[in-house]
Design an enzyme around this catalytic site. Structure first.
Site, PDB file in Angstrom:
ATOM      1  N   SER A   3       1.025  -1.250  -0.048  1.00 22.56           N
ATOM      2  CA  SER A   3      -0.052  -0.077  -0.091  1.00 22.56           C
ATOM      3  C   SER A   3       0.886   1.167   0.003  1.00 22.56           C
ATOM      4  O   SER A   3       1.713   1.616   0.739  1.00 22.56           O
ATOM      5  CB  SER A   3      -1.008   0.043   1.399  1.00 22.56           C
TER       6      SER A   3
ATOM      7  N   HIS B  56      -1.510  -1.576  -4.065  1.00 22.23           N
ATOM      8  CA  HIS B  56      -2.835  -1.300  -3.300  1.00 22.23           C
ATOM      9  C   HIS B  56      -2.649   0.172  -2.969  1.00 22.23           C
ATOM     10  O   HIS B  56      -1.857   0.932  -2.841  1.00 22.23           O
ATOM     11  CB  HIS B  56      -2.637  -2.051  -1.927  1.00 22.23           C
TER      12      HIS B  56
ATOM     13  N   ASP C 126      -4.851   3.183  -1.447  1.00 23.68           N
ATOM     14  CA  ASP C 126      -5.803   3.725  -0.550  1.00 23.68           C
ATOM     15  C   ASP C 126      -6.453   4.929  -0.890  1.00 23.68           C
ATOM     16  O   ASP C 126      -6.083   6.156  -0.444  1.00 23.68           O
ATOM     17  CB  ASP C 126      -5.284   3.564   0.872  1.00 23.68           C
TER      18      ASP C 126
ATOM     19  N   MET D 120      -9.139   7.645   0.166  1.00 27.38           N
ATOM     20  CA  MET D 120     -10.007   8.257   1.240  1.00 27.38           C
ATOM     21  C   MET D 120     -10.570   9.501   1.184  1.00 27.38           C
ATOM     22  O   MET D 120      -9.744  10.319   0.498  1.00 27.38           O
ATOM     23  CB  MET D 120      -8.973   8.289   2.613  1.00 27.38           C
TER      24      MET D 120
ATOM     25  N   HIS E 110      -8.455   0.640  -3.193  1.00 27.82           N
ATOM     26  CA  HIS E 110      -9.423   0.244  -1.983  1.00 27.82           C
ATOM     27  C   HIS E 110     -10.150   1.534  -1.790  1.00 27.82           C
ATOM     28  O   HIS E 110      -9.426   2.559  -1.495  1.00 27.82           O
ATOM     29  CB  HIS E 110      -8.334  -0.188  -0.870  1.00 27.82           C
TER      30      HIS E 110
ATOM     31  N   MET F 229     -12.316   3.881   0.211  1.00 27.83           N
ATOM     32  CA  MET F 229     -12.647   4.207   1.566  1.00 27.83           C
ATOM     33  C   MET F 229     -13.280   5.473   1.292  1.00 27.83           C
ATOM     34  O   MET F 229     -12.935   6.530   1.994  1.00 27.83           O
ATOM     35  CB  MET F 229     -11.653   4.020   2.512  1.00 27.83           C
TER      36      MET F 229
ATOM     37  N   MET G 243     -10.784  -5.988   6.677  1.00 25.01           N
ATOM     38  CA  MET G 243      -9.827  -5.089   7.287  1.00 25.01           C
ATOM     39  C   MET G 243      -9.320  -5.621   8.682  1.00 25.01           C
ATOM     40  O   MET G 243     -10.292  -6.214   9.290  1.00 25.01           O
ATOM     41  CB  MET G 243     -10.658  -3.654   7.360  1.00 25.01           C
TER      42      MET G 243
ATOM     43  N   ASP H   6      -6.023  -6.556   5.309  1.00 27.66           N
ATOM     44  CA  ASP H   6      -5.419  -5.303   5.114  1.00 27.66           C
ATOM     45  C   ASP H   6      -5.277  -4.404   6.535  1.00 27.66           C
ATOM     46  O   ASP H   6      -6.372  -4.156   7.186  1.00 27.66           O
ATOM     47  CB  ASP H   6      -6.219  -4.417   4.013  1.00 27.66           C
TER      48      ASP H   6
HETATM   49  C1  DX5 Z   1      -5.843   1.505   6.215  1.00 25.75           C
HETATM   50  C2  DX5 Z   1      -5.267   1.140   4.600  1.00 25.75           C
HETATM   51  C3  DX5 Z   1      -4.435   0.157   4.749  1.00 25.75           C
HETATM   52  C4  DX5 Z   1      -2.999   0.811   5.194  1.00 25.75           C
HETATM   53  C5  DX5 Z   1      -2.279  -0.140   5.747  1.00 25.75           C
HETATM   54  O1  DX5 Z   1      -7.181   2.076   6.206  1.00 25.75           O
HETATM   55  O2  DX5 Z   1      -6.563   0.537   3.905  1.00 25.75           O
HETATM   56  O3  DX5 Z   1      -4.196  -0.343   3.194  1.00 25.75           O
HETATM   57  O4  DX5 Z   1      -2.240   1.571   4.163  1.00 25.75           O
HETATM   58  O5  DX5 Z   1      -1.196   0.105   6.116  1.00 25.75           O
HETATM   59  P1  DX5 Z   1      -0.294  -0.713   7.313  1.00 25.75           P
HETATM   60  O6  DX5 Z   1       0.214  -1.996   6.432  1.00 25.75           O
HETATM   61  O7  DX5 Z   1       0.831   0.301   7.613  1.00 25.75           O
HETATM   62  O8  DX5 Z   1      -1.121  -1.311   8.460  1.00 25.75           O
HETATM   63 ZN    ZN Z   2      -6.151  -0.579   1.979  1.00 23.81          ZN
END
Ligand code: DX5
Ligand code: ZN
Length: 218
Positions: free
Chosen positions: A7, A32, A34, A36, A65, A67, A136, A174
């Site tokens: 990620s 990956h 993320d 948000m 992903h 969010m 998650m 994740d």
């Molecule tokens: C969290 C994200 C993850 C995050 C994981 O909301 O969806 O993908 O980047 O990071 P680590 O591996 O540091 O927990």
């Molecule tokens: Zn993620």
């Protein structure tokens, strides 16, 4: 074979292309991404623009992903930006089945994501629509959080649910994944590992990928 999906949340955003190329050289399986929105989760990252730029710099399948609330409003933009796999949260979709169908119609692979507190029964009736379930293992929003051990039982239950129905669907975990928690998750039934800080927080990115891969191949 377990897949590794770094990620970029924990990457150095001023050198993003370079960092992506480093994980690509290390032989990872997905990238990956993320996304948000500051509503669904208490943090804001990036949108389709950044993904489109990265698309020019990488051959890796993009595992996006989302969010974000009402992800259906942005599916077209993310597919156009180069998303190969799109995960939407069950908690963020009013019409989950329709949203997953739309992802497929747009030509991407649909996946559904669940927060740690969300029960598996919420996806029971859409399993036939998805290529992957993202469980998650932290509450979404930030990198570098601690793996929630209670999710292990949920991984086991999901794996059983899929096997009982003869469904060949990937289980992605994740949050808080490192050499130790990766092994627990894989033993429970996960086969796609997202790792942010364990990879991009390391001094040697390629070594961090090797370490993670070796930890689950023992
Ligand atoms: C969290 C994200 C993850 C995050 C994981 O909301 O969806 O993908 O980047 O990071 P680590 O591996 O540091 O927990
Ligand atoms: Zn993620």
């Amino acid at each position: 074979m377990v897949k590794i999906a770094p990620s970029i949340l924990s990457a150095d955003f001023s050198r993003l292309a370079e960092q992506v190329q480093a994980v690509e050289r290390a032989g990872v399986d997905y990238l990956h991404l993320d996304v948000m929105d500051g509503h669904f989760v208490p943090n804001i990252t990036f949108g389709p623009g950044i993904i489109k730029s990265l698309r020019q710099n990488s051959q890796l399948p993009f595992d996006v992903h989302l969010m974000i609330d009402e992800p259906e409003r942005y599916l077209e933009s993310f597919v156009a930006a180069g998303a190969d796999l799109i995960s939407v949260h069950v908690e963020a979709c009013r019409h989950l089945h329709r949203t997953l169908e739309t992802i497929k119609e747009l030509g991407a692979r649909p996946a559904v994501a669940l927060n740690p507190a969300t029960p598996l029964s919420s996806i029971e009736h859409v399993l036939a629509e998805v290529d992957m379930v993202l469980l998650m293992t932290v509450n979404p929003g930030f990198g570098g959080q601690k793996f929630i051990p209670a999710v292990i039982r949920k991984i086991v239950q999901l794996k059983k649910m899929l096997d009982d129905e003869n469904l060949n669907i990937d289980i992605e975990v994740d949050g808080g994944i490192n050499a130790e928690t990766a092994l627990q998750a894989v033993r429970a039934g996960a086969n796609v590992l997202v790792a942010g800080s364990a990879i991009f927080g390391a001094n040697d990115i390629e070594k961090a990928v090797r370490t993670l891969r070796m930890s689950v191949n023992t």
